[in-house]
Design a protein around this motif. Structure first.
Motif, PDB file in Angstrom:
ATOM      1  N   GLY A 133       0.888  -1.084  -0.014  1.00 39.27           N
ATOM      2  CA  GLY A 133      -0.058  -0.175   0.086  1.00 39.27           C
ATOM      3  C   GLY A 133       0.977   1.292   0.008  1.00 39.27           C
ATOM      4  N   GLN A 157     -15.191   2.088  -2.303  1.00 38.18           N
ATOM      5  CA  GLN A 157     -14.810   1.661  -0.777  1.00 38.18           C
ATOM      6  C   GLN A 157     -16.298   1.143  -0.051  1.00 38.18           C
ATOM      7  OE1 GLN A 157     -12.897   4.343   2.160  1.00 38.18           O
ATOM      8  NE2 GLN A 157     -14.693   4.571   3.454  1.00 38.18           N
ATOM      9  N   GLY A 158     -15.961   0.065   0.412  1.00 36.38           N
ATOM     10  CA  GLY A 158     -16.999  -0.613   1.160  1.00 36.38           C
ATOM     11  C   GLY A 158     -17.799  -1.624   0.081  1.00 36.38           C
ATOM     12  N   LEU A 179      -8.043  -3.392  -3.070  1.00 37.26           N
ATOM     13  CA  LEU A 179      -8.050  -3.686  -1.671  1.00 37.26           C
ATOM     14  C   LEU A 179      -7.443  -2.137  -0.954  1.00 37.26           C
ATOM     15  CD1 LEU A 179      -8.582  -6.053   0.634  1.00 37.26           C
ATOM     16  CD2 LEU A 179      -5.993  -6.532   0.062  1.00 37.26           C
ATOM     17  N   ASN A 180      -6.542  -1.484  -1.638  1.00 39.69           N
ATOM     18  CA  ASN A 180      -6.211  -0.344  -1.043  1.00 39.69           C
ATOM     19  C   ASN A 180      -7.462   0.674  -1.107  1.00 39.69           C
ATOM     20  OD1 ASN A 180      -3.776  -1.497  -0.573  1.00 39.69           O
ATOM     21  ND2 ASN A 180      -2.905  -0.871  -2.500  1.00 39.69           N
ATOM     22  N   LYS A 181      -8.154   0.555  -1.880  1.00 36.18           N
ATOM     23  CA  LYS A 181      -9.553   1.453  -1.904  1.00 36.18           C
ATOM     24  C   LYS A 181     -10.682   1.068  -1.202  1.00 36.18           C
ATOM     25  CE  LYS A 181      -7.592   4.349  -5.199  1.00 36.18           C
ATOM     26  NZ  LYS A 181      -7.377   5.694  -4.561  1.00 36.18           N
ATOM     27  N   ASN A 182     -10.336  -0.088  -0.360  1.00 34.64           N
ATOM     28  CA  ASN A 182     -11.096  -0.392   0.777  1.00 34.64           C
ATOM     29  C   ASN A 182     -12.437  -1.051   0.032  1.00 34.64           C
ATOM     30  OD1 ASN A 182      -9.641   0.496   2.858  1.00 34.64           O
ATOM     31  ND2 ASN A 182     -10.550   2.576   2.602  1.00 34.64           N
ATOM     32  N   THR A 184     -14.266  -4.987  -0.739  1.00 36.74           N
ATOM     33  CA  THR A 184     -14.219  -6.298  -0.373  1.00 36.74           C
ATOM     34  C   THR A 184     -13.927  -7.202  -1.539  1.00 36.74           C
ATOM     35  OG1 THR A 184     -15.532  -5.903   1.648  1.00 36.74           O
ATOM     36  CG2 THR A 184     -15.224  -8.335   0.995  1.00 36.74           C
TER      37      THR A 184
END
Ligand code: NAP
Length: 284
Positions: A133, A157-158, A179-182, A184
């Motif tokens: 990251g 994100q999310g 993943l770095n942008k959150n 799943t």
């Protein structure tokens, strides 16, 4: 209702303007961003790609130099050229056109490029930065997938992102970028059991496979965002993606076409990498 079209050409035009302005500012300050491309051998597609990069660079004011070497050039000579360009302070970005001639070890040549000049984002150090990251130079196509969504107002994100394809060029780096942008993440590949079950869970479905029309309408959750990174021969000189576009656009909430989607951003994101490389090398 048909899905909203995610317009890669429009997004690319906006980024191109940003790049053009940034290059102009560097030039006004006496610094000329420069990309060097090495083309060993005479693969016709590589010649076309190299020339199109040249044209695109001249369009935004980035200096471009193409180094052509005969197919029989010894590996040591290609590496020596890379090392010379590594040391040259006027060269900010280095790209190696692939495929290289068979007698040359691709990995040795790619790893010879200084990580802070590796604008293709293929050096293991830059791959490692994606994993941790950290900031680095990242490959253009997975970046295009992220940028085309963010600049079209899509929230990552999310969300549950399902990725079909775990290739080294697109899928694998994209896992960590998402993943770095959150997001799943679920990653699917040839050994995935019941692919459709997984793709139907996706809020964001990304196809990076290389099989025309393999993502069909029944594999998509109504309202999902579908981003197609695939490039396949559609015959007659045309290209198509991995998604059955006409059918899937009736189910999805938003969809990127091929052509005119992810692929429209790749060249300009390489240019953005050249500017990032300038910053990393000069601190300016
Ligand atoms: P790759 O290395 O060949 O990887 C393809 C992936 O797709 C593999 O992970 C493979 O699974 C998976 N796959 C193949 N058939 C499948 C199936 N039936 N079901 C599920 N998964 C399947 O490809 P790549 O280099 O990452 O490129 C992917 C696509 O992006 C290609 O179409 C390529 O042309 C395109 N691309 C586009 C751009 C652009 O500018 N838009 C740039 C580069 C590449 P396994 O791992 O199990 O084999």
């Amino acid at each position: 209702m048909a899905a909203e079209l995610i317009d890669g050409k429009k997004v690319a035009a906006v980024i191109r303007e940003e790049v053009r302005n940034e290059v102009a500012a560097y030039r006004a300050a006496g610094l000329a961003p420069r990309l060097a491309v090495i083309l060993a051998g005479d693969d016709p597609a590589s010649v076309v790609y190299a020339r199109s990069k040249e044209k695109a660079c001249s369009n935004v004011g980035i200096d471009f130099e193409l180094f052509t070497m005969p197919a029989a050039t010894p590996e040591d000579e290609v590496v020596a050229l890379v090392e010379r360009l590594n040391r040259d302070p006027v060269v900010h970005g280095i790209m190696i056109e692939l495929p290289l001639p068979k007698h040359i070890k691709k990995q040795r040549v790619l790893e010879a490029v200084r990580p802070d000049k590796d604008v293709d984002g293929v050096h293991p150090v830059n791959r490692g930065y994606i994993l941790s990251g950290s900031d680095g130079l990242f490959p253009a196509t997975p970046q295009s997938v992220i940028e085309i969504m963010l600049r079209s107002g899509i929230v990552i994100q999310g969300k549950h992102a399902v990725l079909v394809g775990r290739g080294e060029t697109v899928g694998k780096p994209l896992v960590f970028m998402l993943l770095n942008k959150n997001a799943t993440i679920t990653i699917c590949h040839t050994k995935t059991a019941d692919l459709g079950y997984h793709t139907r869970q996706a809020d964001i479905l990304v196809a990076a496979v290389g099989r025309a029309g393999m993502i069909t309408a029944d594999m998509v959750k109504p309202g999902a965002v579908v981003v197609d990174a695939g490039i396949n021969d559609a015959g007659g000189g045309g290209i198509c993606g991995d998604v059955d576009f006409d059918a899937v656009r009736e189910v999805a909430g938003a969809i990127s076409p091929v052509p005119g989607g992810v692929g429209s951003l790749t060249t300009v994101l390489i240019q953005k990498n050249v500017l990032k490389a300038v910053r990393m090398q000069t601190g300016k």
